[in-house]
Design a protein around this motif. Structure first.
Motif, PDB file in Angstrom:
ATOM      1  N   ILE A  95      21.319  48.030  26.565  1.00  0.00           N
ATOM      2  CA  ILE A  95      20.967  46.780  27.242  1.00  0.00           C
ATOM      3  C   ILE A  95      20.090  47.194  28.409  1.00  0.00           C
ATOM      4  O   ILE A  95      20.534  47.906  29.310  1.00  0.00           O
ATOM      5  N   SER A  96      18.828  46.789  28.385  1.00  0.00           N
ATOM      6  CA  SER A  96      17.881  47.289  29.383  1.00  0.00           C
ATOM      7  C   SER A  96      18.156  46.780  30.794  1.00  0.00           C
ATOM      8  O   SER A  96      17.889  47.467  31.763  1.00  0.00           O
ATOM      9  N   SER A  97      18.711  45.600  30.935  1.00  0.00           N
ATOM     10  CA  SER A  97      19.033  45.066  32.257  1.00  0.00           C
ATOM     11  C   SER A  97      20.223  44.137  32.123  1.00  0.00           C
ATOM     12  O   SER A  97      20.076  42.938  31.934  1.00  0.00           O
ATOM     13  N   SER A  98      21.414  44.700  32.220  1.00  0.00           N
ATOM     14  CA  SER A  98      22.623  43.920  31.969  1.00  0.00           C
ATOM     15  C   SER A  98      23.096  43.174  33.209  1.00  0.00           C
ATOM     16  O   SER A  98      22.757  43.517  34.339  1.00  0.00           O
ATOM     17  N   THR A  99      23.887  42.156  32.957  1.00  0.00           N
ATOM     18  CA  THR A  99      24.722  41.540  33.979  1.00  0.00           C
ATOM     19  C   THR A  99      26.118  42.040  33.653  1.00  0.00           C
ATOM     20  O   THR A  99      26.596  41.861  32.533  1.00  0.00           O
ATOM     21  N   SER A 100      26.753  42.715  34.605  1.00  0.00           N
ATOM     22  CA  SER A 100      28.018  43.397  34.339  1.00  0.00           C
ATOM     23  C   SER A 100      29.097  42.952  35.309  1.00  0.00           C
ATOM     24  O   SER A 100      28.873  42.902  36.519  1.00  0.00           O
ATOM     25  N   LEU A 101      30.263  42.636  34.766  1.00  0.00           N
ATOM     26  CA  LEU A 101      31.428  42.281  35.564  1.00  0.00           C
ATOM     27  C   LEU A 101      32.306  43.530  35.643  1.00  0.00           C
ATOM     28  O   LEU A 101      32.707  44.078  34.612  1.00  0.00           O
ATOM     29  N   ILE A 102      32.582  44.011  36.870  1.00  0.00           N
ATOM     30  CA  ILE A 102      33.220  45.300  37.074  1.00  0.00           C
ATOM     31  C   ILE A 102      34.396  45.171  38.038  1.00  0.00           C
ATOM     32  O   ILE A 102      34.273  44.544  39.095  1.00  0.00           O
ATOM     33  N   SER A 103      35.523  45.796  37.670  1.00  0.00           N
ATOM     34  CA  SER A 103      36.686  45.817  38.549  1.00  0.00           C
ATOM     35  C   SER A 103      37.544  47.033  38.220  1.00  0.00           C
ATOM     36  O   SER A 103      37.522  47.529  37.103  1.00  0.00           O
ATOM     37  N   CYS A 104      38.275  47.522  39.210  1.00  0.00           N
ATOM     38  CA  CYS A 104      39.242  48.594  38.971  1.00  0.00           C
ATOM     39  C   CYS A 104      40.274  48.592  40.091  1.00  0.00           C
ATOM     40  O   CYS A 104      40.009  48.082  41.186  1.00  0.00           O
ATOM     41  N   PRO A 105      41.455  49.137  39.823  1.00  0.00           N
ATOM     42  CA  PRO A 105      42.539  49.108  40.815  1.00  0.00           C
ATOM     43  C   PRO A 105      42.208  49.821  42.129  1.00  0.00           C
ATOM     44  O   PRO A 105      42.792  49.501  43.162  1.00  0.00           O
ATOM     45  N   GLU A 106      41.283  50.760  42.110  1.00  0.00           N
ATOM     46  CA  GLU A 106      40.930  51.504  43.325  1.00  0.00           C
ATOM     47  C   GLU A 106      40.045  50.701  44.283  1.00  0.00           C
ATOM     48  O   GLU A 106      39.912  51.069  45.449  1.00  0.00           O
ATOM     49  N   PHE A 107      39.404  49.620  43.812  1.00  0.00           N
ATOM     50  CA  PHE A 107      38.548  48.813  44.681  1.00  0.00           C
ATOM     51  C   PHE A 107      39.360  48.211  45.823  1.00  0.00           C
ATOM     52  O   PHE A 107      40.483  47.747  45.617  1.00  0.00           O
ATOM     53  N   ALA A 108      38.782  48.204  47.045  1.00  0.00           N
ATOM     54  CA  ALA A 108      39.448  47.641  48.216  1.00  0.00           C
ATOM     55  C   ALA A 108      38.425  46.943  49.110  1.00  0.00           C
ATOM     56  O   ALA A 108      37.269  47.381  49.203  1.00  0.00           O
ATOM     57  N   SER A 109      38.845  45.888  49.748  1.00  0.00           N
ATOM     58  CA  SER A 109      37.987  45.137  50.656  1.00  0.00           C
ATOM     59  C   SER A 109      37.508  46.031  51.799  1.00  0.00           C
ATOM     60  O   SER A 109      38.266  46.840  52.322  1.00  0.00           O
TER      61      SER A 109
END
Length: 156
Positions: A95-109
């Motif tokens: 996909i040359s230019s994707s729109t991606s939804l990304i999340s993981c437990p390590e993410f923090a505000s």
């Protein structure tokens, strides 16, 4: 490391017109133009009809990133501000230019992360499955996007 299956899905995520809730785990869902699939929900398909979480339904920090290039010859990873790989995967399609939804437990505000790519498989991973890995390290990394969470759901 085993390679991801070469299966093209028509829709990356489909919430059936309901709120998309992200409350834990690892998520990297990518879509291209409407002809290449998308996030279903409000009309289905395409980046113009995306069903995404919001600050109240994303209890785990989540980012919607545009312009991420994917290919079966490239690993995509998210790393923290110290360069530690949080998770990586080998893209099953181009996909040359994707729109991606990304999340993981390590993410923090308030913390900063980068979306990176590299060609050699990551090493020293905590866990690996079907082209997906947690932790590890890589060399010859190229950074495509950097972001900081100011709330639980952001778009970059």
């Amino acid at each position: 490391m085993e390679h991801a299956p070469s299966v093209v899905q028509r829709v990356a995520l489909d919430a059936d017109n309901a709120a998309l809730v992200v409350s834990g785990g690892y998520l990297f869902a990518a879509c291209g133009s409407s002809s290449n699939g998308g996030f279903g929900g409000f009309g289905g398909g395409g980046a113009g009809n995306i069903t995404v979480p919001n600050s109240s339904t994303a209890t785990q920090p989540t980012v919607l990133a545009s312009g991420i290039s994917l290919s079966p010859s490239k690993y995509i990873s998210v790393c923290d501000s110290q360069g530690t790989l949080l998770f990586s995967f080998l893209a099953p399609v181009t996909i040359s230019s994707s729109t991606s939804l990304i999340s993981c437990p390590e993410f923090a505000s308030g913390k900063t992360y980068s979306i990176v790519s590299f060609t050699a498989a990551p090493t020293g991973c905590d866990s690996e499955w079907n082209g997906f890995s947690i932790g590890g390290s890589a060399s010859s990394i190229t950074t495509s996007k950097t972001f900081t969470f100011s709330r639980n759901y952001i778009s970059i």
